[in-house]
Design a protein around this motif. Sequence first.
Motif, PDB file in Angstrom:
ATOM      1  N   LEU A 472       0.839  -1.181   0.000  1.00 23.26           N
ATOM      2  CA  LEU A 472       0.000   0.000   0.000  1.00 23.26           C
ATOM      3  C   LEU A 472       0.882   1.241   0.000  1.00 23.26           C
ATOM      4  CD1 LEU A 472      -2.761  -0.861   2.640  1.00 23.26           C
ATOM      5  CD2 LEU A 472      -2.895  -1.059   0.147  1.00 23.26           C
ATOM      6  N   THR A 473       0.402   2.308  -0.600  1.00 28.99           N
ATOM      7  CA  THR A 473       1.118   3.577  -0.509  1.00 28.99           C
ATOM      8  C   THR A 473       1.066   4.078   0.925  1.00 28.99           C
ATOM      9  OG1 THR A 473      -0.858   4.875  -0.994  1.00 28.99           O
ATOM     10  CG2 THR A 473       0.485   4.170  -2.880  1.00 28.99           C
ATOM     11  N   PRO A 474       2.022   4.912   1.334  1.00 24.09           N
ATOM     12  CA  PRO A 474       1.977   5.456   2.695  1.00 24.09           C
ATOM     13  C   PRO A 474       0.651   6.148   3.021  1.00 24.09           C
ATOM     14  CG  PRO A 474       4.106   5.890   1.727  1.00 24.09           C
ATOM     15  CD  PRO A 474       3.258   5.319   0.638  1.00 24.09           C
ATOM     16  N   ARG A 475       0.083   6.880   2.066  1.00 28.06           N
ATOM     17  CA  ARG A 475      -1.193   7.538   2.334  1.00 28.06           C
ATOM     18  C   ARG A 475      -2.313   6.522   2.525  1.00 28.06           C
ATOM     19  NH1 ARG A 475      -2.604  12.929   1.667  1.00 28.06           N
ATOM     20  NH2 ARG A 475      -0.359  13.223   1.984  1.00 28.06           N
ATOM     21  N   SER A 476      -2.273   5.403   1.803  1.00 30.81           N
ATOM     22  CA  SER A 476      -3.272   4.353   2.001  1.00 30.81           C
ATOM     23  C   SER A 476      -3.157   3.742   3.394  1.00 30.81           C
ATOM     24  CB  SER A 476      -3.124   3.257   0.938  1.00 30.81           C
ATOM     25  OG  SER A 476      -3.465   3.730  -0.344  1.00 30.81           O
ATOM     26  N   VAL A 477      -1.919   3.543   3.857  1.00 28.97           N
ATOM     27  CA  VAL A 477      -1.721   3.035   5.217  1.00 28.97           C
ATOM     28  C   VAL A 477      -2.275   4.026   6.234  1.00 28.97           C
ATOM     29  CG1 VAL A 477       0.002   2.351   6.932  1.00 28.97           C
ATOM     30  CG2 VAL A 477       0.290   1.664   4.545  1.00 28.97           C
ATOM     31  N   GLN A 478      -2.032   5.311   6.008  1.00 29.79           N
ATOM     32  CA  GLN A 478      -2.573   6.331   6.900  1.00 29.79           C
ATOM     33  C   GLN A 478      -4.098   6.262   6.936  1.00 29.79           C
ATOM     34  OE1 GLN A 478      -1.054  10.029   5.436  1.00 29.79           O
ATOM     35  NE2 GLN A 478       1.044   9.619   6.058  1.00 29.79           N
ATOM     36  N   PHE A 479      -4.723   6.206   5.770  1.00 32.04           N
ATOM     37  CA  PHE A 479      -6.183   6.117   5.715  1.00 32.04           C
ATOM     38  C   PHE A 479      -6.676   4.912   6.497  1.00 32.04           C
ATOM     39  CE2 PHE A 479      -6.403   8.408   1.340  1.00 32.04           C
ATOM     40  CZ  PHE A 479      -6.381   9.635   1.972  1.00 32.04           C
ATOM     41  N   ARG A 480      -6.054   3.757   6.266  1.00 32.69           N
ATOM     42  CA  ARG A 480      -6.495   2.530   6.925  1.00 32.69           C
ATOM     43  C   ARG A 480      -6.413   2.669   8.445  1.00 32.69           C
ATOM     44  NH1 ARG A 480      -5.740  -2.961   5.630  1.00 32.69           N
ATOM     45  NH2 ARG A 480      -5.901  -2.386   3.425  1.00 32.69           N
ATOM     46  N   LEU A 481      -5.304   3.160   8.945  1.00 31.32           N
ATOM     47  CA  LEU A 481      -5.121   3.294  10.384  1.00 31.32           C
ATOM     48  C   LEU A 481      -6.110   4.289  10.980  1.00 31.32           C
ATOM     49  CD1 LEU A 481      -1.226   3.320  10.400  1.00 31.32           C
ATOM     50  CD2 LEU A 481      -2.661   1.582  11.502  1.00 31.32           C
ATOM     51  N   MET A 482      -6.333   5.392  10.300  1.00 35.19           N
ATOM     52  CA  MET A 482      -7.210   6.439  10.827  1.00 35.19           C
ATOM     53  C   MET A 482      -8.686   6.060  10.743  1.00 35.19           C
ATOM     54  SD  MET A 482      -5.175   9.662   9.145  1.00 35.19           S
ATOM     55  CE  MET A 482      -6.400  10.888   9.593  1.00 35.19           C
ATOM     56  N   GLU A 483      -9.073   5.306   9.722  1.00 31.80           N
ATOM     57  CA  GLU A 483     -10.477   4.979   9.511  1.00 31.80           C
ATOM     58  C   GLU A 483     -10.933   3.754  10.295  1.00 31.80           C
ATOM     59  OE1 GLU A 483     -10.953   4.664   5.294  1.00 31.80           O
ATOM     60  OE2 GLU A 483     -10.712   6.815   4.956  1.00 31.80           O
ATOM     61  N   THR A 484      -9.997   3.043  10.946  1.00 27.99           N
ATOM     62  CA  THR A 484     -10.366   1.822  11.673  1.00 27.99           C
ATOM     63  C   THR A 484     -10.134   1.939  13.170  1.00 27.99           C
ATOM     64  OG1 THR A 484      -8.165   0.875  11.236  1.00 27.99           O
ATOM     65  CG2 THR A 484      -9.929   0.349   9.664  1.00 27.99           C
ATOM     66  N   THR A 485      -9.999   3.149  13.680  1.00 26.22           N
ATOM     67  CA  THR A 485      -9.822   3.332  15.117  1.00 26.22           C
ATOM     68  C   THR A 485     -11.134   3.112  15.858  1.00 26.22           C
ATOM     69  OG1 THR A 485     -10.216   5.701  14.857  1.00 26.22           O
ATOM     70  CG2 THR A 485      -7.927   4.970  14.867  1.00 26.22           C
ATOM     71  N   ASP A 486     -11.038   2.876  17.165  1.00 27.00           N
ATOM     72  CA  ASP A 486     -12.215   2.808  18.028  1.00 27.00           C
ATOM     73  C   ASP A 486     -12.564   4.212  18.512  1.00 27.00           C
ATOM     74  OD1 ASP A 486     -12.449   0.106  17.724  1.00 27.00           O
ATOM     75  OD2 ASP A 486     -11.488  -0.410  19.630  1.00 27.00           O
ATOM     76  N   ASP A 487     -13.841   4.493  18.572  1.00 31.49           N
ATOM     77  CA  ASP A 487     -14.328   5.811  18.974  1.00 31.49           C
ATOM     78  C   ASP A 487     -14.190   5.962  20.491  1.00 31.49           C
ATOM     79  OD1 ASP A 487     -15.570   8.212  19.331  1.00 31.49           O
ATOM     80  OD2 ASP A 487     -17.551   7.550  18.631  1.00 31.49           O
ATOM     81  N   ILE A 488     -13.390   6.933  20.912  1.00 34.60           N
ATOM     82  CA  ILE A 488     -13.214   7.188  22.347  1.00 34.60           C
ATOM     83  C   ILE A 488     -13.662   8.597  22.709  1.00 34.60           C
ATOM     84  CG2 ILE A 488     -11.355   5.504  22.594  1.00 34.60           C
ATOM     85  CD1 ILE A 488      -9.352   7.836  22.487  1.00 34.60           C
ATOM     86  N   ALA A 489     -14.459   9.212  21.836  1.00 38.89           N
ATOM     87  CA  ALA A 489     -14.887  10.590  22.071  1.00 38.89           C
ATOM     88  C   ALA A 489     -15.702  10.720  23.351  1.00 38.89           C
ATOM     89  CB  ALA A 489     -15.692  11.092  20.877  1.00 38.89           C
ATOM     90  N   GLY A 490     -16.560   9.722  23.632  1.00 39.11           N
ATOM     91  CA  GLY A 490     -17.389   9.808  24.826  1.00 39.11           C
ATOM     92  C   GLY A 490     -16.612   9.787  26.124  1.00 39.11           C
ATOM     93  N   LEU A 491     -15.420   9.226  26.083  1.00 39.97           N
ATOM     94  CA  LEU A 491     -14.576   9.171  27.285  1.00 39.97           C
ATOM     95  C   LEU A 491     -13.684  10.397  27.412  1.00 39.97           C
ATOM     96  CD1 LEU A 491     -13.505   5.424  26.999  1.00 39.97           C
ATOM     97  CD2 LEU A 491     -15.160   6.394  28.617  1.00 39.97           C
TER      98      LEU A 491
END
Length: 543
Positions: A472-491
């Motif tokens: 994957l291109t570096p930007r694709s890796v960035q997208f993957r990592l950022m788009e698959t995080t767990d939502d911790i906004a409520g905490l």
Amino acid sequence: MRAPTLALALLLGSALPAAALTLDLPVRRAGMAWEAVGPRYYQGEVFELCLTRASARISAARTPGLTRAPGLGVAAVDRLAVSLGGMWFEREFPEETPPVPGSGSPDFTAYYLAHLPQGIALEEALARFRSLGEVARADPIAVLPVDAVSLSDSLWAQEYWLYQPGPPPRHDIHAPETWDVTLGDTAIVVAVADTGVGADSLRNQVPLPYHPDLSGAVPGSSGQIWTNWAEAGGTPGVDDDGNGFVDDIHGWDFVSATPDHQPFEDFAIEDNDPSDYAGHGTAVAGLIGAIADNGIGLAGIARTVRLMPVRMGWASAPSPGGEVDMSFAARAIRYATRMGAQVINCSWESGYLGSLDSALTDAVRSGVTIVSASGNNYSGPHYVGDREDCLAIAATDATDRVASFSTLGAFVDLSAPGQAMASTSVIVDGSGNRMPVYKTGLNGTSFAAPLVSGVAALIQSRQLPPEANHPLTPRSVQFRLMETTDDIAGLNPGLVGLFGSGRLNAYRALTETSGSTATRMLANTVGAPLLVPSDGEARAAFL
């Protein structure tokens, strides 16, 4: 990952002397105690000079093989150097050759380290060299700390960040599920650009960065430590692979002539022994790829990987945990790129330097994912993390609360555990002997970034045959990592938008593959990147 701010230089009349600059860090001059300037400063006797491409070609033709010289063969530059009295220059990247014309690649042969005589103010010299048309840039060289907060020498390990037993919701990165998908691959190399890795030792008369949980204990094996096989099978004392570094079998040490250092620290010359003294780089390496299931210590998130030690930081009086010279950082990143690293971990504060900018740009263009710590306590610059093409990582605790010490901001891309961590390390006894140990109580975004680096390595391991045929291109890796995080906004009320997209989830990063991707176009483009639909997916095409 914000784009860096462009600095505009004033045009200075040739008939008047250039006005001295005002710098954003104090300048540490020869003989000055570090307490007078603090742990963040510019070196007072040396700066980075980058010639224009035309001037660089002239210099290369007139000064072939230059190592140390009073001039560069460029008339205006040499006249100014003489007027300042006693200046000398050395190539910053002596192992480099000019790029192919028209390739668009940075010209690393244009970078020099310019050494000033006593009595010449750095600010004045920078202003005067910047006023020359033959000079592309003249930048001060910052020395900045690594991004660790505190250390504890307790030896019991706790890896809550990999797996937390009990009912959901879990606050870990889901390592066991990830390892059911892949353990990684030895073809994937993560460069640890840091204070070194492991204790100094010899194995088969070769310097080996040693820790039993990193290099292993099997005779003839180097465990998870990367090996340059051309040099390992070559002739001692010979640059067998022609990369400009002799016997770089397990990486390289770029630290030399440092202004401060702890007793017994390796500070004098660069060499092929990238072992650690401060312990910071060893801890980073362990979180990425400590050997799992071997009956000792702990497990890294990437259970099968190769760790390339690239030493560019050292332990000093102001920063016993480690500090980094930005010119060393530039050379370290350039080395890792040339030697095939797919991921580079940067757990240290960073300031702008022309050669560092060029090294990062070329690394990303070469397919390398750059992961940086966001910083601690808002105490220093984070140039690498500010770049659009690099990841900036904040830290969370065992309950998914953002760590109180973590530097936050719109530049942060995602978060990962970085509080109360445990990892491999080294200690130094009163005789200077370095010994491998484990440490707990590690706090800092320094220890959040390597978890992301390890997961980036696992993502790329899934791009190898038979699963896929291209990384994957570096930007694709960035997208993957950022788009698959767990939502911790409520905490983390009140912090939304400041800690990135959420907390790293390794399993989702490996299995949720239908998100955004980026394709590098092999042509010149005009305008901003274009998002175009393809099979219902968002794909970003960019230069």
